[in-house]
Design a protein around this motif. Structure first.
Motif, short mmCIF file in Angstrom:
data_model
loop_
_atom_site.label_atom_id
_atom_site.label_comp_id
_atom_site.label_asym_id
_atom_site.label_seq_id
_atom_site.Cartn_x
_atom_site.Cartn_y
_atom_site.Cartn_z
N UNK A 1 0.83 -1.21 0.00
CA UNK A 1 0.00 0.00 0.00
C UNK A 1 0.86 1.26 0.00
N UNK A 2 1.96 1.22 0.74
CA UNK A 2 2.85 2.38 0.75
C UNK A 2 3.46 2.62 -0.63
N UNK A 3 3.76 1.54 -1.33
CA UNK A 3 4.25 1.67 -2.71
C UNK A 3 3.17 2.29 -3.60
N UNK A 4 1.95 1.84 -3.42
CA UNK A 4 0.83 2.41 -4.18
C UNK A 4 0.64 3.88 -3.85
N UNK A 5 0.83 4.22 -2.58
CA UNK A 5 0.70 5.63 -2.17
C UNK A 5 1.78 6.47 -2.85
N UNK A 6 3.00 5.97 -2.88
CA UNK A 6 4.08 6.71 -3.54
C UNK A 6 3.75 6.94 -5.01
N UNK A 7 3.25 5.90 -5.66
CA UNK A 7 2.86 6.04 -7.07
C UNK A 7 1.71 7.03 -7.23
N UNK A 8 0.77 6.95 -6.31
CA UNK A 8 -0.38 7.87 -6.38
C UNK A 8 0.07 9.30 -6.13
N UNK A 9 1.04 9.50 -5.24
CA UNK A 9 1.56 10.84 -4.99
C UNK A 9 2.22 11.39 -6.25
N UNK A 10 3.02 10.56 -6.91
CA UNK A 10 3.66 10.99 -8.16
C UNK A 10 2.62 11.34 -9.21
N UNK A 11 1.59 10.50 -9.30
CA UNK A 11 0.51 10.74 -10.27
C UNK A 11 -0.23 12.03 -9.95
N UNK A 12 -0.47 12.26 -8.67
CA UNK A 12 -1.15 13.49 -8.24
C UNK A 12 -0.29 14.71 -8.53
N UNK A 13 1.01 14.59 -8.30
CA UNK A 13 1.92 15.70 -8.60
C UNK A 13 1.91 16.03 -10.09
N UNK A 14 1.94 15.01 -10.92
CA UNK A 14 1.91 15.23 -12.37
C UNK A 14 0.58 15.86 -12.79
N UNK A 15 -0.51 15.39 -12.20
CA UNK A 15 -1.82 15.96 -12.51
C UNK A 15 -1.88 17.42 -12.06
N UNK A 16 -1.24 17.71 -10.94
CA UNK A 16 -1.20 19.08 -10.43
C UNK A 16 -0.42 19.98 -11.40
#
Length: 146
Positions: free
Chosen positions: A7-22
């Motif tokens: 889940x922490x790996x998924x969170x890291x990926x989601x954070x990167x994805x959110x940053x790119x979307x931002x």
């Protein structure tokens, strides 16, 4: 706790994805603001030109100058209409980028929630294990005291 690590790996990926979307949202907003500014400039230019025309009317205009004014105003109006289309398009892109960012953020938050729940479950298990060890220890002490 393998699930938390995943889940922490998924969170890291989601954070990167959110940053790119931002970042995409920021670029879309900047583009939209620039398009809006260009539209305002065109509209101001048209208003200024029309005002100068009105001022020149009082001193008299030739038919050719009047026709040139009409043609130029038509071109400015056409440019304004085109820029209004650009503004609408950029506003749609901003809305799409904002929706994509919200979706990424919701996904990241749901992963955070899952990690929090997994940690709470693990904490409850640890607490029960410690309580059981303490109970066993207390019962052994009581047993040996007899």
């Amino acid at each position: 706790m393998a699930t938390t690590s995943a889940l922490e790996t998924l969170i890291e990926l989601a954070i990167k994805e959110t940053d790119e979307a931002s970042k995409r949202l920021g670029r879309a907003v900047r583009t939209s603001e620039e398009a809006q500014q260009k539209l305002v400039i065109l509209e101001q230019y048209r208003d200024d030109y029309a005002q100068r025309f009105q001022e020149n009317l009082s001193s008299g205009l030739t038919a050719m100058n009047y026709r040139n004014f009409q043609l130029f105003i038509e071109k400015i109006d056409h440019a304004i209409a085109g820029q209004q289309g650009v503004v609408r398009t950029t506003q749609l892109r901003v809305a799409d980028a904002r929706a994509a960012w919200h979706a990424c953020e919701r996904k990241r938050m749901s992963y955070d929630t899952l990690v929090t729940r997994a940690r709470q479950i693990e904490q409850v298990r640890d607490n029960r294990r410690e309580q059981k060890q303490m109970d066993e220890h207390a019962s052994r002490i009581t047993f040996y005291k007899r």
